[in-house]
Design a protein around this motif. Structure first.
Motif, PDB file in Angstrom:
ATOM      1  N   THR A  59       0.882  -1.158   0.000  1.00 48.88           N
ATOM      2  CA  THR A  59       0.000   0.000   0.000  1.00 48.88           C
ATOM      3  C   THR A  59       0.923   1.212   0.000  1.00 48.88           C
ATOM      4  O   THR A  59       2.148   1.070   0.054  1.00 48.88           O
ATOM      5  CB  THR A  59      -0.895   0.027   1.252  1.00 48.88           C
ATOM      6  N   THR A  60       0.368   2.391  -0.033  1.00 46.75           N
ATOM      7  CA  THR A  60       1.222   3.576   0.018  1.00 46.75           C
ATOM      8  C   THR A  60       1.882   3.733   1.381  1.00 46.75           C
ATOM      9  O   THR A  60       2.815   4.518   1.530  1.00 46.75           O
ATOM     10  CB  THR A  60       0.410   4.839  -0.298  1.00 46.75           C
ATOM     11  N   ALA A  61       1.438   2.964   2.370  1.00 47.12           N
ATOM     12  CA  ALA A  61       1.978   3.085   3.726  1.00 47.12           C
ATOM     13  C   ALA A  61       2.963   1.987   4.092  1.00 47.12           C
ATOM     14  O   ALA A  61       3.800   2.181   4.980  1.00 47.12           O
ATOM     15  CB  ALA A  61       0.842   3.092   4.750  1.00 47.12           C
ATOM     16  N   SER A  62       2.886   0.823   3.428  1.00 46.31           N
ATOM     17  CA  SER A  62       3.684  -0.305   3.904  1.00 46.31           C
ATOM     18  C   SER A  62       3.927  -1.330   2.804  1.00 46.31           C
ATOM     19  O   SER A  62       3.059  -1.583   1.963  1.00 46.31           O
ATOM     20  CB  SER A  62       2.968  -0.986   5.080  1.00 46.31           C
ATOM     21  N   LEU A  63       5.121  -1.923   2.837  1.00 48.56           N
ATOM     22  CA  LEU A  63       5.464  -3.064   1.989  1.00 48.56           C
ATOM     23  C   LEU A  63       5.487  -4.298   2.878  1.00 48.56           C
ATOM     24  O   LEU A  63       6.150  -4.306   3.920  1.00 48.56           O
ATOM     25  CB  LEU A  63       6.836  -2.862   1.347  1.00 48.56           C
ATOM     26  N   ARG A  64       4.764  -5.355   2.462  1.00 45.58           N
ATOM     27  CA  ARG A  64       4.660  -6.550   3.296  1.00 45.58           C
ATOM     28  C   ARG A  64       5.028  -7.803   2.518  1.00 45.58           C
ATOM     29  O   ARG A  64       4.869  -7.887   1.307  1.00 45.58           O
ATOM     30  CB  ARG A  64       3.249  -6.682   3.883  1.00 45.58           C
ATOM     31  N   ASP A  76       8.806   0.392   5.833  1.00 47.65           N
ATOM     32  CA  ASP A  76       7.833   1.363   6.335  1.00 47.65           C
ATOM     33  C   ASP A  76       7.757   2.537   5.364  1.00 47.65           C
ATOM     34  O   ASP A  76       8.443   3.542   5.516  1.00 47.65           O
ATOM     35  CB  ASP A  76       8.246   1.832   7.729  1.00 47.65           C
ATOM     36  N   LEU A  77       6.922   2.397   4.346  1.00 48.87           N
ATOM     37  CA  LEU A  77       6.823   3.411   3.299  1.00 48.87           C
ATOM     38  C   LEU A  77       6.241   4.723   3.807  1.00 48.87           C
ATOM     39  O   LEU A  77       6.438   5.777   3.194  1.00 48.87           O
ATOM     40  CB  LEU A  77       5.949   2.882   2.153  1.00 48.87           C
ATOM     41  N   ASP A  78       5.534   4.672   4.914  1.00 50.77           N
ATOM     42  CA  ASP A  78       4.849   5.852   5.437  1.00 50.77           C
ATOM     43  C   ASP A  78       5.739   6.710   6.321  1.00 50.77           C
ATOM     44  O   ASP A  78       5.362   7.812   6.706  1.00 50.77           O
ATOM     45  CB  ASP A  78       3.619   5.398   6.230  1.00 50.77           C
ATOM     46  N   ASN A  79       6.930   6.221   6.636  1.00 52.41           N
ATOM     47  CA  ASN A  79       7.834   6.965   7.512  1.00 52.41           C
ATOM     48  C   ASN A  79       8.467   8.129   6.759  1.00 52.41           C
ATOM     49  O   ASN A  79       8.852   7.996   5.595  1.00 52.41           O
ATOM     50  CB  ASN A  79       8.917   6.029   8.043  1.00 52.41           C
ATOM     51  N   CYS A  82      11.726   7.430   4.956  1.00 52.42           N
ATOM     52  CA  CYS A  82      11.789   6.447   3.875  1.00 52.42           C
ATOM     53  C   CYS A  82      11.828   7.163   2.532  1.00 52.42           C
ATOM     54  O   CYS A  82      10.969   7.995   2.235  1.00 52.42           O
ATOM     55  CB  CYS A  82      10.591   5.504   3.931  1.00 52.42           C
ATOM     56  N   GLU A  83      12.807   6.823   1.714  1.00 57.78           N
ATOM     57  CA  GLU A  83      12.975   7.498   0.429  1.00 57.78           C
ATOM     58  C   GLU A  83      12.479   6.660  -0.748  1.00 57.78           C
ATOM     59  O   GLU A  83      12.637   7.039  -1.901  1.00 57.78           O
ATOM     60  CB  GLU A  83      14.442   7.897   0.261  1.00 57.78           C
ATOM     61  N   ILE A  84      11.873   5.517  -0.445  1.00 54.73           N
ATOM     62  CA  ILE A  84      11.192   4.705  -1.452  1.00 54.73           C
ATOM     63  C   ILE A  84       9.692   4.887  -1.248  1.00 54.73           C
ATOM     64  O   ILE A  84       9.200   4.821  -0.122  1.00 54.73           O
ATOM     65  CB  ILE A  84      11.570   3.222  -1.321  1.00 54.73           C
ATOM     66  N   GLN A  85       8.969   5.119  -2.310  1.00 55.44           N
ATOM     67  CA  GLN A  85       7.532   5.351  -2.242  1.00 55.44           C
ATOM     68  C   GLN A  85       6.801   4.440  -3.228  1.00 55.44           C
ATOM     69  O   GLN A  85       7.401   3.920  -4.176  1.00 55.44           O
ATOM     70  CB  GLN A  85       7.215   6.816  -2.566  1.00 55.44           C
ATOM     71  N   VAL A 117      19.651   2.607   1.861  1.00 55.39           N
ATOM     72  CA  VAL A 117      18.215   2.501   2.098  1.00 55.39           C
ATOM     73  C   VAL A 117      17.946   2.529   3.606  1.00 55.39           C
ATOM     74  O   VAL A 117      18.741   2.025   4.408  1.00 55.39           O
ATOM     75  CB  VAL A 117      17.644   1.220   1.455  1.00 55.39           C
ATOM     76  N   MET A 118      16.831   3.137   3.986  1.00 55.91           N
ATOM     77  CA  MET A 118      16.444   3.220   5.394  1.00 55.91           C
ATOM     78  C   MET A 118      15.017   2.727   5.566  1.00 55.91           C
ATOM     79  O   MET A 118      14.283   2.536   4.602  1.00 55.91           O
ATOM     80  CB  MET A 118      16.559   4.662   5.901  1.00 55.91           C
ATOM     81  N   MET A 119      14.631   2.535   6.818  1.00 58.92           N
ATOM     82  CA  MET A 119      13.292   2.115   7.223  1.00 58.92           C
ATOM     83  C   MET A 119      12.943   0.703   6.753  1.00 58.92           C
ATOM     84  O   MET A 119      11.782   0.346   6.583  1.00 58.92           O
ATOM     85  CB  MET A 119      12.226   3.119   6.752  1.00 58.92           C
ATOM     86  N   VAL A 120      13.983  -0.106   6.525  1.00 55.79           N
ATOM     87  CA  VAL A 120      13.798  -1.520   6.214  1.00 55.79           C
ATOM     88  C   VAL A 120      13.823  -2.299   7.522  1.00 55.79           C
ATOM     89  O   VAL A 120      14.710  -2.099   8.352  1.00 55.79           O
ATOM     90  CB  VAL A 120      14.916  -2.031   5.284  1.00 55.79           C
ATOM     91  N   THR A 121      12.867  -3.175   7.727  1.00 56.80           N
ATOM     92  CA  THR A 121      12.873  -4.014   8.921  1.00 56.80           C
ATOM     93  C   THR A 121      13.890  -5.145   8.748  1.00 56.80           C
ATOM     94  O   THR A 121      14.400  -5.381   7.647  1.00 56.80           O
ATOM     95  CB  THR A 121      11.487  -4.631   9.168  1.00 56.80           C
ATOM     96  N   TRP A 122      14.154  -5.865   9.832  1.00 60.33           N
ATOM     97  CA  TRP A 122      15.044  -7.026   9.721  1.00 60.33           C
ATOM     98  C   TRP A 122      14.479  -8.016   8.706  1.00 60.33           C
ATOM     99  O   TRP A 122      15.218  -8.599   7.907  1.00 60.33           O
ATOM    100  CB  TRP A 122      15.200  -7.706  11.084  1.00 60.33           C
ATOM    101  N   PHE A 123      13.167  -8.187   8.719  1.00 58.88           N
ATOM    102  CA  PHE A 123      12.537  -9.111   7.778  1.00 58.88           C
ATOM    103  C   PHE A 123      12.735  -8.627   6.341  1.00 58.88           C
ATOM    104  O   PHE A 123      12.922  -9.427   5.421  1.00 58.88           O
ATOM    105  CB  PHE A 123      11.041  -9.239   8.092  1.00 58.88           C
ATOM    106  N   GLY A 124      12.710  -7.311   6.151  1.00 55.26           N
ATOM    107  CA  GLY A 124      12.942  -6.756   4.821  1.00 55.26           C
ATOM    108  C   GLY A 124      14.358  -6.979   4.340  1.00 55.26           C
ATOM    109  O   GLY A 124      14.606  -7.142   3.140  1.00 55.26           O
ATOM    110  N   ALA A 125      15.311  -6.981   5.278  1.00 51.07           N
ATOM    111  CA  ALA A 125      16.698  -7.266   4.916  1.00 51.07           C
ATOM    112  C   ALA A 125      16.871  -8.742   4.567  1.00 51.07           C
ATOM    113  O   ALA A 125      17.545  -9.099   3.596  1.00 51.07           O
ATOM    114  CB  ALA A 125      17.619  -6.881   6.072  1.00 51.07           C
ATOM    115  N   ALA A 126      16.246  -9.614   5.372  1.00 45.88           N
ATOM    116  CA  ALA A 126      16.331 -11.050   5.101  1.00 45.88           C
ATOM    117  C   ALA A 126      15.682 -11.390   3.762  1.00 45.88           C
ATOM    118  O   ALA A 126      16.211 -12.187   2.979  1.00 45.88           O
ATOM    119  CB  ALA A 126      15.666 -11.830   6.231  1.00 45.88           C
TER     120      ALA A 126
END
Length: 244
Positions: A59-64, A76-79, A82-85, A117-126
């Motif tokens: 969504t415009t707020a989150s990548l899952r 966390d796209l809504d942060n 975060c420079e990715i939209q 890149v910023m606002m990536v969770t650990w799961f996003g890195a994995a």
């Protein structure tokens, strides 16, 4: 990717809180480490590929996540940092962060493509590692089985891309001479790394493009290791490095 030869070293520094765990560690296998942190451009292109293959939802707020029945948040796209939209219609794009810190550091504007890149969770890195494995037809290291363990608890035996272990990261950062910092034993300053010196005294005040600082350790050709080494985010920084 940079090849880091196998070897042994003393982990911990014997002076700070980690000194109690100071010990000799032997790495019996060479390993590959990404030369620099993953950039906004690299992560965005991978996310676009994963989205096109149904491996993620957005969504415009989150990548899952959408692999193995998982729905963990990856980015966390809504942060504001975060420079990715995401435009809500299938396309990801880059923007300058509207953060006051970014605007102060780059009052004339900047291109976020080559910044980490910023606002990536650990799961996003994995999952970034898993996407690389899928692209190269390698076994995924993080097949989800409820606990996200790497290669069923044996990270060193993984054939696909994975995150660095703390042992591998510290070994590469101090390399072969027990140095205090990736560049040597000289005290940190703003010519060597981008960091927060005191409460409100920043070297830059925002991220810098990867490769801004001299390779350290120079013998390995790894870039910007000092950014992670000095800060409190060592584990998170390791997440941007790809190991295979």
């Amino acid at each position: 990717m940079i090849i880091v030869p196998a070897g042994d070293f003393i982990m911990g520094d014997g002076a700070s809180y980690c000194g109690a765990n100071e010990r000799e560690v032997t790495l019996t296998r060479d390993f590959h480490l990404g030369q620099h942190q993953v950039t906004n451009q690299e992560y965005m292109e991978m996310v676009q590929w994963a989205y096109g293959n149904g491996y993620v939802t957005a969504t415009t707020a989150s990548l899952r996540d959408n692999l193995d029945g998982s729905a963990q948040e990856l980015l966390d796209l809504d942060n504001v940092n975060c420079e990715i939209q995401f435009n809500g219609a299938g396309t990801f794009y880059l923007r300058e962060s509207p953060s006051s810190y970014a605007q102060s550091a780059y009052p004339g504007g900047y291109d976020p493509a080559n910044h980490p890149v910023m606002m990536v969770t650990w799961f996003g890195a994995a999952r970034f590692c898993d996407w690389l494995s899928l692209q190269e037809d390698l076994p995924r290291a993080y097949e989800h089985n409820g606990d996200w363990s790497c290669n069923s608890g044996d990270p060193y035996g993984a054939r696909g891309y994975r995150l660095a272990t703390d042992v591998e990261w510290e070994y590469a950062a101090q390399w072969n001479d027990e140095r205090i910092y990736p560049w040597g034993n000289e005290y940190p300053d703003c010519s060597r790394a981008n960091f927060r010196q005191y409460f409100d005294d920043f070297c830059v005040g925002w991220t810098t493009p990867v490769g801004t600082y001299a390779d350290a350790p120079e013998a390995l050709g790894l870039s910007d290791m000092g950014i992670c080494w000095i800060g409190a985010m060592i584990g998170l920084c390791a997440a941007w490095d790809r190991i295979r």
